[in-house]
Write an enzyme that holds these catalytic residues in place. Structure first.
Site, PDB file in Angstrom:
ATOM      1  N   HIS A  58       2.852   4.109  12.784  1.00  0.00           N
ATOM      2  CA  HIS A  58       3.265   4.101  11.402  1.00  0.00           C
ATOM      3  C   HIS A  58       4.422   5.236  11.356  1.00  0.00           C
ATOM      4  CE1 HIS A  58       2.328   3.796   7.166  1.00  0.00           C
ATOM      5  NE2 HIS A  58       2.500   5.015   7.051  1.00  0.00           N
ATOM      6  N   ARG A  67       0.804  -1.056   0.207  1.00  0.00           N
ATOM      7  CA  ARG A  67       0.018  -0.109   0.017  1.00  0.00           C
ATOM      8  C   ARG A  67       1.083   1.394   0.093  1.00  0.00           C
ATOM      9  NH1 ARG A  67      -0.661   4.593   2.473  1.00  0.00           N
ATOM     10  NH2 ARG A  67      -0.457   3.724   4.633  1.00  0.00           N
ATOM     11  N   ASP A  68       1.600   1.593   1.166  1.00  0.00           N
ATOM     12  CA  ASP A  68       2.286   2.558   1.136  1.00  0.00           C
ATOM     13  C   ASP A  68       3.340   2.570   0.269  1.00  0.00           C
ATOM     14  OD1 ASP A  68       3.331   5.128   2.164  1.00  0.00           O
ATOM     15  OD2 ASP A  68       2.844   4.621   4.220  1.00  0.00           O
ATOM     16  N   ASN A  89       8.845   4.687   4.463  1.00  0.00           N
ATOM     17  CA  ASN A  89       8.727   4.149   5.710  1.00  0.00           C
ATOM     18  C   ASN A  89      10.051   3.519   6.316  1.00  0.00           C
ATOM     19  OD1 ASN A  89       5.516   3.553   6.352  1.00  0.00           O
ATOM     20  ND2 ASN A  89       5.970   3.498   4.309  1.00  0.00           N
ATOM     21  N   CYS A 149       3.519   9.449   1.166  1.00  0.00           N
ATOM     22  CA  CYS A 149       2.302   9.967   0.710  1.00  0.00           C
ATOM     23  C   CYS A 149       2.730  10.753  -0.353  1.00  0.00           C
ATOM     24  CB  CYS A 149       1.663  10.639   1.942  1.00  0.00           C
ATOM     25  SG  CYS A 149       0.115  11.513   1.321  1.00  0.00           S
ATOM     26  N   HIS A 191       7.568   7.002   9.409  1.00  0.00           N
ATOM     27  CA  HIS A 191       8.334   7.228   8.126  1.00  0.00           C
ATOM     28  C   HIS A 191       9.788   7.621   8.834  1.00  0.00           C
ATOM     29  CE1 HIS A 191       5.607   6.912   4.630  1.00  0.00           C
ATOM     30  NE2 HIS A 191       5.054   6.954   5.717  1.00  0.00           N
TER      31      HIS A 191
HETATM   32  N1  COA Z   1     -12.300   4.756  -4.897  1.00  0.00           N
HETATM   33  C1  COA Z   1     -12.423   4.865  -5.987  1.00  0.00           C
HETATM   34  N2  COA Z   1     -12.835   5.681  -6.686  1.00  0.00           N
HETATM   35  C2  COA Z   1     -13.334   6.827  -6.007  1.00  0.00           C
HETATM   36  C3  COA Z   1     -13.038   6.917  -4.744  1.00  0.00           C
HETATM   37  C4  COA Z   1     -12.549   5.731  -4.068  1.00  0.00           C
HETATM   38  N3  COA Z   1     -12.237   5.860  -2.587  1.00  0.00           N
HETATM   39  N4  COA Z   1     -13.373   7.930  -4.352  1.00  0.00           N
HETATM   40  C5  COA Z   1     -13.907   8.882  -5.199  1.00  0.00           C
HETATM   41  N5  COA Z   1     -13.680   8.196  -6.354  1.00  0.00           N
HETATM   42  C6  COA Z   1     -14.022   8.376  -7.618  1.00  0.00           C
HETATM   43  C7  COA Z   1     -15.219   9.052  -7.799  1.00  0.00           C
HETATM   44  O1  COA Z   1     -16.209   8.048  -8.268  1.00  0.00           O
HETATM   45  C8  COA Z   1     -15.235   9.977  -9.013  1.00  0.00           C
HETATM   46  O2  COA Z   1     -14.947   9.318 -10.289  1.00  0.00           O
HETATM   47  P1  COA Z   1     -15.769   9.933 -11.655  1.00  0.00           P
HETATM   48  O3  COA Z   1     -14.889  11.213 -11.941  1.00  0.00           O
HETATM   49  O4  COA Z   1     -15.332   8.836 -12.628  1.00  0.00           O
HETATM   50  O5  COA Z   1     -16.889  10.151 -11.280  1.00  0.00           O
HETATM   51  C9  COA Z   1     -13.933  10.569  -8.739  1.00  0.00           C
HETATM   52  O6  COA Z   1     -12.925   9.563  -7.946  1.00  0.00           O
HETATM   53  C10 COA Z   1     -13.647  11.889  -7.896  1.00  0.00           C
HETATM   54  O7  COA Z   1     -14.617  11.760  -6.749  1.00  0.00           O
HETATM   55  P2  COA Z   1     -14.721  12.469  -5.756  1.00  0.00           P
HETATM   56  O8  COA Z   1     -15.886  12.185  -4.637  1.00  0.00           O
HETATM   57  O9  COA Z   1     -15.125  14.029  -6.421  1.00  0.00           O
HETATM   58  O10 COA Z   1     -13.448  12.746  -5.058  1.00  0.00           O
HETATM   59  P3  COA Z   1     -12.405  13.771  -4.924  1.00  0.00           P
HETATM   60  O11 COA Z   1     -11.803  14.208  -6.403  1.00  0.00           O
HETATM   61  O12 COA Z   1     -12.660  15.032  -4.242  1.00  0.00           O
HETATM   62  O13 COA Z   1     -11.158  13.074  -4.356  1.00  0.00           O
HETATM   63  C11 COA Z   1     -10.597  11.461  -2.736  1.00  0.00           C
HETATM   64  C12 COA Z   1     -11.275  12.731  -2.956  1.00  0.00           C
HETATM   65  C13 COA Z   1     -10.551  11.130  -1.085  1.00  0.00           C
HETATM   66  C14 COA Z   1     -11.508  10.548  -3.343  1.00  0.00           C
HETATM   67  C15 COA Z   1      -9.229  11.429  -3.174  1.00  0.00           C
HETATM   68  O14 COA Z   1      -8.558  12.691  -2.863  1.00  0.00           O
HETATM   69  C16 COA Z   1      -8.361  10.356  -2.916  1.00  0.00           C
HETATM   70  O15 COA Z   1      -8.358   9.385  -3.549  1.00  0.00           O
HETATM   71  N6  COA Z   1      -7.473  10.614  -1.911  1.00  0.00           N
HETATM   72  C17 COA Z   1      -6.765   9.610  -1.357  1.00  0.00           C
HETATM   73  C18 COA Z   1      -5.178  10.089  -1.353  1.00  0.00           C
HETATM   74  C19 COA Z   1      -4.161   9.087  -0.918  1.00  0.00           C
HETATM   75  O16 COA Z   1      -4.489   7.882  -1.458  1.00  0.00           O
HETATM   76  N7  COA Z   1      -3.497   9.395  -0.154  1.00  0.00           N
HETATM   77  C20 COA Z   1      -2.302   8.352   0.199  1.00  0.00           C
HETATM   78  C21 COA Z   1      -2.522   7.600   1.326  1.00  0.00           C
HETATM   79  S1  COA Z   1      -2.832   8.395   2.937  1.00  0.00           S
HETATM   80 ZN    ZN Z   2       2.713   6.273   5.109  1.00  0.00          ZN
END
Ligand code: COA
Ligand code: ZN
Length: 308
Positions: A216, A22-23, A258, A249, A218
């Protein structure tokens, strides 16, 4: 800041949770084919991990590397019903996908820092906590699935600097009031030091038992193991780590990897703390990372030529 880290008894056993898939993977820029992800997980399982953070259910637009999360998680659980599979989720949509794919534990991420939470999830801390409430409601009829709430940027934030322990406790208090099972405390950018860790963890210890907390860490400033030692003296004994020291991240500029799993296991075992893990097998997986994933190793043990 001054502090008194008293040298109390160390635990006899500790748990290391592997988070490379994952990370580690989320920070690899080119897409790792699904079969390579799966074969790496197969190899890691052989080292004896009881819990593995398999993947994250996040927006593929935000992190394209995790677009195959459902496939990876489904394969993992089909082959290994007995290993606890953790999935990181940032929102309800991710939680629904994680439930469907058979994850045992949802690792719901919320930052202590407003700025990092916004960069990472496009939400305020309050919005993320409201979404957590909905995730807990959805979990209601899925008994057996655990929810861990991980507090990202729990010590320092790349945008706001030092984080107060009050900001960390606010997230923890809410998570506990919602009936969440575990708390994660994340040094997302790897700049924490033992006195800061001591200050925050002492307060966390008042809120929930150490066995329900996962650290966790790093290793940006090279203090991850010193921070782990501090946590051990406070009674904490569950640590994330990533094979080969991979990770970071994508939404926290400057974050290095990490603490490497092989370094964490070597550290614990040399302190006489049993991990139940096979260090030789972990090292062999870590040594395969440059060929498998096309990235360099970090950490210490995997890159030294001194025999362990
Ligand atoms: N899994 C898969 N797809 C997702 C999702 C999820 N958890 N959450 C949202 N989506 C999709 C939506 O369906 C949408 O798709 P579309 O454009 O095809 O309709 C698109 O992503 C945008 O959705 P929205 O609700 O507007 O999300 P956003 O653009 O505001 O993004 C997050 C918010 C939280 C989903 C995004 O910022 C994210 O995934 N962040 C995680 C970051 C990460 O992994 N960081 C490292 C680990 S800590
Ligand atoms: Zn981390």
């Amino acid at each position: 800041m001054t502090g008194d880290i008293s040298f109390g008894a160390l635990p006899a056993k500790a748990e290391v949770i592997e988070v490379c898939s994952r990370d580690g993977f989320q920070n690899v820029k080119t897409f790792i084919p699904t079969d390579v992800k799966i074969s790496m997980l197969d190899a890691l399982v052989g080292a004896g991990f009881k819990t593995i953070e398999v993947t994250s259910f996040v927006s593929p637009k935000a992190v394209p590397q995790m677009a195959d999360a459902a496939e990876v998680m489904t394969d993992f659980k089909r082959k290994r019903p007995d290993i606890e599979a953790v999935a990181l989720v940032p929102n309800v949509k991710g939680a629904e996908k994680a439930f469907q794919s058979g994850a045992d534990t949802l690792n719901f991420v919320v930052s202590a820092s407003e700025s990092h939470n916004r960069e990472n999830t496009r939400r305020t801390v309050e919005e993320s906590l409201s979404e957590l409430e909905e995730v807990c409601r959805l979990r209601g009829d899925k008994k057996g699935v655990k929810i861990r709430v991980s507090v990202a940027t729990a010590f320092f934030c790349p945008f706001e600097g030092e984080i107060s322990r009050g900001a960390v406790l606010k997230v923890i208090d809410r998570a506990l009031s919602l009936g969440c099972d575990e708390i994660g405390i994340a040094d997302t950018i790897g700049t924490a030091h033992p006195l800061k860790v001591l200050d925050t963890l002492k307060a966390v210890r008042e809120r929930c038992p150490a066995e329900e907390v996962v650290l966790h860490l790093h290793d940006t400033y090279g203090m991850a193991l010193a921070n782990a030692m501090t946590a051990l003296f406070l009674g904490y004994r569950r640590f994330d780590a990533a094979a080969g020291g991979l990770g970071g991240c994508p939404f926290a500029p400057g974050a290095a990897g990490n603490v490497a799993t092989e370094d964490m296991v070597n550290f614990l075992e040399r302190l006489g703390i049993k991990t139940g893990l096979d260090l030789t097998k972990i090292l062999s997986v870590s040594h395969s990372i440059p060929d498998r994933l096309g990235v360099s190793l970090c950490g210490h043990l995997a890159v030294t030529r001194i025999p362990s």
